[in-house]
Design an enzyme around this catalytic site. Structure first.
Site, PDB file in Angstrom:
ATOM      1  N   GLU A 101      -5.719  -2.426   0.835  1.00 50.05           N
ATOM      2  CA  GLU A 101      -4.575  -1.906   0.089  1.00 50.05           C
ATOM      3  C   GLU A 101      -3.426  -1.661   1.069  1.00 50.05           C
ATOM      4  O   GLU A 101      -3.647  -1.354   2.242  1.00 50.05           O
ATOM      5  CB  GLU A 101      -4.934  -0.596  -0.617  1.00 50.05           C
ATOM      6  CG  GLU A 101      -6.224  -0.622  -1.420  1.00 50.05           C
ATOM      7  CD  GLU A 101      -6.220  -1.605  -2.592  1.00 50.05           C
ATOM      8  OE1 GLU A 101      -5.138  -2.076  -2.970  1.00 50.05           O
ATOM      9  OE2 GLU A 101      -7.312  -1.899  -3.113  1.00 50.05           O
ATOM     10  N   TYR A 102      -2.179  -1.797   0.580  1.00 52.74           N
ATOM     11  CA  TYR A 102      -1.051  -1.588   1.487  1.00 52.74           C
ATOM     12  C   TYR A 102      -0.915  -0.111   1.838  1.00 52.74           C
ATOM     13  O   TYR A 102      -1.333   0.741   1.066  1.00 52.74           O
ATOM     14  CB  TYR A 102       0.252  -2.116   0.864  1.00 52.74           C
ATOM     15  CG  TYR A 102       0.808  -1.302  -0.291  1.00 52.74           C
ATOM     16  CD1 TYR A 102       1.466  -0.085  -0.070  1.00 52.74           C
ATOM     17  CD2 TYR A 102       0.694  -1.733  -1.611  1.00 52.74           C
ATOM     18  CE1 TYR A 102       1.972   0.669  -1.121  1.00 52.74           C
ATOM     19  CE2 TYR A 102       1.201  -0.980  -2.666  1.00 52.74           C
ATOM     20  CZ  TYR A 102       1.837   0.211  -2.409  1.00 52.74           C
ATOM     21  OH  TYR A 102       2.336   0.951  -3.448  1.00 52.74           O
ATOM     22  N   GLU A 124      -2.976  -6.181  -0.053  1.00 51.08           N
ATOM     23  CA  GLU A 124      -2.600  -6.064  -1.463  1.00 51.08           C
ATOM     24  C   GLU A 124      -1.150  -5.631  -1.603  1.00 51.08           C
ATOM     25  O   GLU A 124      -0.688  -4.744  -0.882  1.00 51.08           O
ATOM     26  CB  GLU A 124      -3.523  -5.044  -2.132  1.00 51.08           C
ATOM     27  CG  GLU A 124      -3.022  -4.490  -3.452  1.00 51.08           C
ATOM     28  CD  GLU A 124      -2.223  -3.207  -3.302  1.00 51.08           C
ATOM     29  OE1 GLU A 124      -1.117  -3.156  -3.875  1.00 51.08           O
ATOM     30  OE2 GLU A 124      -2.681  -2.277  -2.619  1.00 51.08           O
ATOM     31  N   GLU A 133       2.791  -4.337  -6.360  1.00 50.79           N
ATOM     32  CA  GLU A 133       4.158  -4.142  -6.856  1.00 50.79           C
ATOM     33  C   GLU A 133       4.873  -5.472  -7.088  1.00 50.79           C
ATOM     34  O   GLU A 133       5.805  -5.567  -7.889  1.00 50.79           O
ATOM     35  CB  GLU A 133       4.970  -3.270  -5.886  1.00 50.79           C
ATOM     36  CG  GLU A 133       5.443  -3.943  -4.618  1.00 50.79           C
ATOM     37  CD  GLU A 133       4.374  -4.010  -3.530  1.00 50.79           C
ATOM     38  OE1 GLU A 133       4.717  -4.392  -2.396  1.00 50.79           O
ATOM     39  OE2 GLU A 133       3.204  -3.679  -3.813  1.00 50.79           O
ATOM     40  N   SER A 181       6.008  -0.360  -0.437  1.00 48.77           N
ATOM     41  CA  SER A 181       6.129  -1.243  -1.603  1.00 48.77           C
ATOM     42  C   SER A 181       7.588  -1.376  -2.035  1.00 48.77           C
ATOM     43  O   SER A 181       8.012  -2.439  -2.496  1.00 48.77           O
ATOM     44  CB  SER A 181       5.272  -0.739  -2.765  1.00 48.77           C
ATOM     45  OG  SER A 181       5.710   0.538  -3.203  1.00 48.77           O
ATOM     46  N   ARG A 182       8.380  -0.295  -1.903  1.00 44.42           N
ATOM     47  CA  ARG A 182       9.802  -0.394  -2.226  1.00 44.42           C
ATOM     48  C   ARG A 182      10.530  -1.275  -1.220  1.00 44.42           C
ATOM     49  O   ARG A 182      11.377  -2.095  -1.582  1.00 44.42           O
ATOM     50  CB  ARG A 182      10.444   0.995  -2.261  1.00 44.42           C
ATOM     51  CG  ARG A 182      10.437   1.657  -3.622  1.00 44.42           C
ATOM     52  CD  ARG A 182       9.100   2.211  -4.004  1.00 44.42           C
ATOM     53  NE  ARG A 182       8.718   3.347  -3.196  1.00 44.42           N
ATOM     54  CZ  ARG A 182       7.516   3.916  -3.237  1.00 44.42           C
ATOM     55  NH1 ARG A 182       6.575   3.441  -4.054  1.00 44.42           N
ATOM     56  NH2 ARG A 182       7.213   4.950  -2.471  1.00 44.42           N
TER      57      ARG A 182
END
Length: 341
Positions: free
Chosen positions: A142-143, A169, A172, A216-217
């Site tokens: 996962e990130y 991963e 998003e 993720s942003r």
């Protein structure tokens, strides 16, 4: 809001084959999430009866780990290629929904385990990835993959040396909101933009500096507008109130300014506010574009396609370049924020 030139540029952006600006942008913009039709074609290949199944262990059974176990146990095209062996947790649980708990040592040494899903807190990712790669296992994590650009480069080199898949991963990029934004942004000349994210507080010791826990942003911005450089970064904290506000000023390769803000405090609702201004018009905030369904399963589909060798070298290189660029930016943001304390 954004002033003071820092001028940090990714040291890899003009290396590794000497790609120029236009060529580098194109490389970033041709990774897997832009090939919807190709992905659908690849998914159909998974509908056939698998010749083999990869034994999987899930490390960490929080929210992400529980969703991963659910998807592995349900009947899906990609799950048919995977065999859930058990899960690893620091808590003594015995079993979870009928899935047995196994020790980390057994997971690393077992010939039956060929794949590890790393779903633990971010601060532990690097160590788990290194252990499982050294044990000859493929890894889905996962990130963020790590809390260090240097460590991520080392782990990717280790995966290539071992001949194993290392997949970070990024659900998003599989969301309906991102698909909408891609359609809205494509072919338009950005003048300026901003992205504000609000949520409750996160423990930095477990999830990393806000530029990493919020990567993720940053990934959205890089995926939409290409490689970015850092202009300035500030961090406002009131630890007694569990309040944090990180303000990052970025710049596209065409010198268009982008502001990214992460604001976290008790009681703040999880929300995204965006504003993009183009020569041809503006996009203010996100309309309701539907429910995000099975995004972790979609990510698993991509991972299985990698295990089956269904991604080209060009697609894998573009994805790696984008991930490392985002991790590098996150590290630079952290350095600039911390240097001012």
């Amino acid at each position: 809001m954004c002033a003071g030139q820092v001028g940090s540029r990714d040291p890899l952006s003009k290396q590794e084959g000497g790609t120029g600006r236009e060529e580098g942008e194109e490389l970033l913009k041709t990774s897997y999430f832009q090939h919807t039709a190709q992905l659908l074609q690849k998914e159909t290949k998974m509908n056939a009866e698998p010749e083999r199944r990869f034994g999987v262990v899930v490390v960490g059974v929080g929210r992400a780990g529980s969703v991963r176990i659910r998807d592995l146990r349900n009947t899906h095209a990609s799950s048919a290629y995977l065999n859930l062996i058990g899960f690893v947790s620091r808590r003594e649980l015995g079993s979870a929904d009928g899935v047995p708990q196994i020790s980390l040592e057994d997971a690393l040494s077992s010939q039956e385990v060929e794949v590890a899903y790393i779903c633990s807190e971010s601060s532990s990712h690097e160590d788990y990835i290194r252990q499982f790669l050294n044990a000859g296992k493929h890894v889905l994590v996962e990130y963020p993959m790590t809390l260090s650009w240097v460590a991520a480069k080392e782990l990717w080199a280790l995966a290539e040396q071992k001949g194993k898949v290392l997949h970070e991963e990024h659900v998003e990029l599989l969301m309906e909101e991102f698909a909408f934004l891609k359609k809205e942004v494509v072919g338009k000349d950005l003048l300026k933009g901003s992205l504000l994210f609000t949520a409750g507080p996160l423990e930095e010791e477990r999830f990393g500096f806000p530029a990493f826990s919020g990567i993720s942003r940053l990934t959205w911005l890089v995926s939409l507008f290409g490689e970015l450089s850092l202009v300035s970064a500030t961090l406002e904290e009131r630890k007694e109130d569990q309040y944090m506000k990180m303000t990052v000023c970025l710049e596209t390769e065409h010198k268009s300014p982008l502001t990214w803000i992460e604001e976290k405090a008790p009681g703040l609702k999880r929300n995204r506010h965006l504003s993009f201004h183009f020569k041809s018009g503006s996009l203010e905030n996100m309309p309701n574009v539907g429910v995000n369904k099975n995004i972790f399963l979609k990510d698993q589909n991509i991972f299985v396609q990698k295990l089956l060798g269904q991604f080209s070298e060009e697609e894998l290189a573009a994805e790696k370049k984008r991930i490392l660029h985002c991790l590098w930016l996150a590290g630079e943001i952290q350095k600039h924020c911390r240097s001012k304390k």
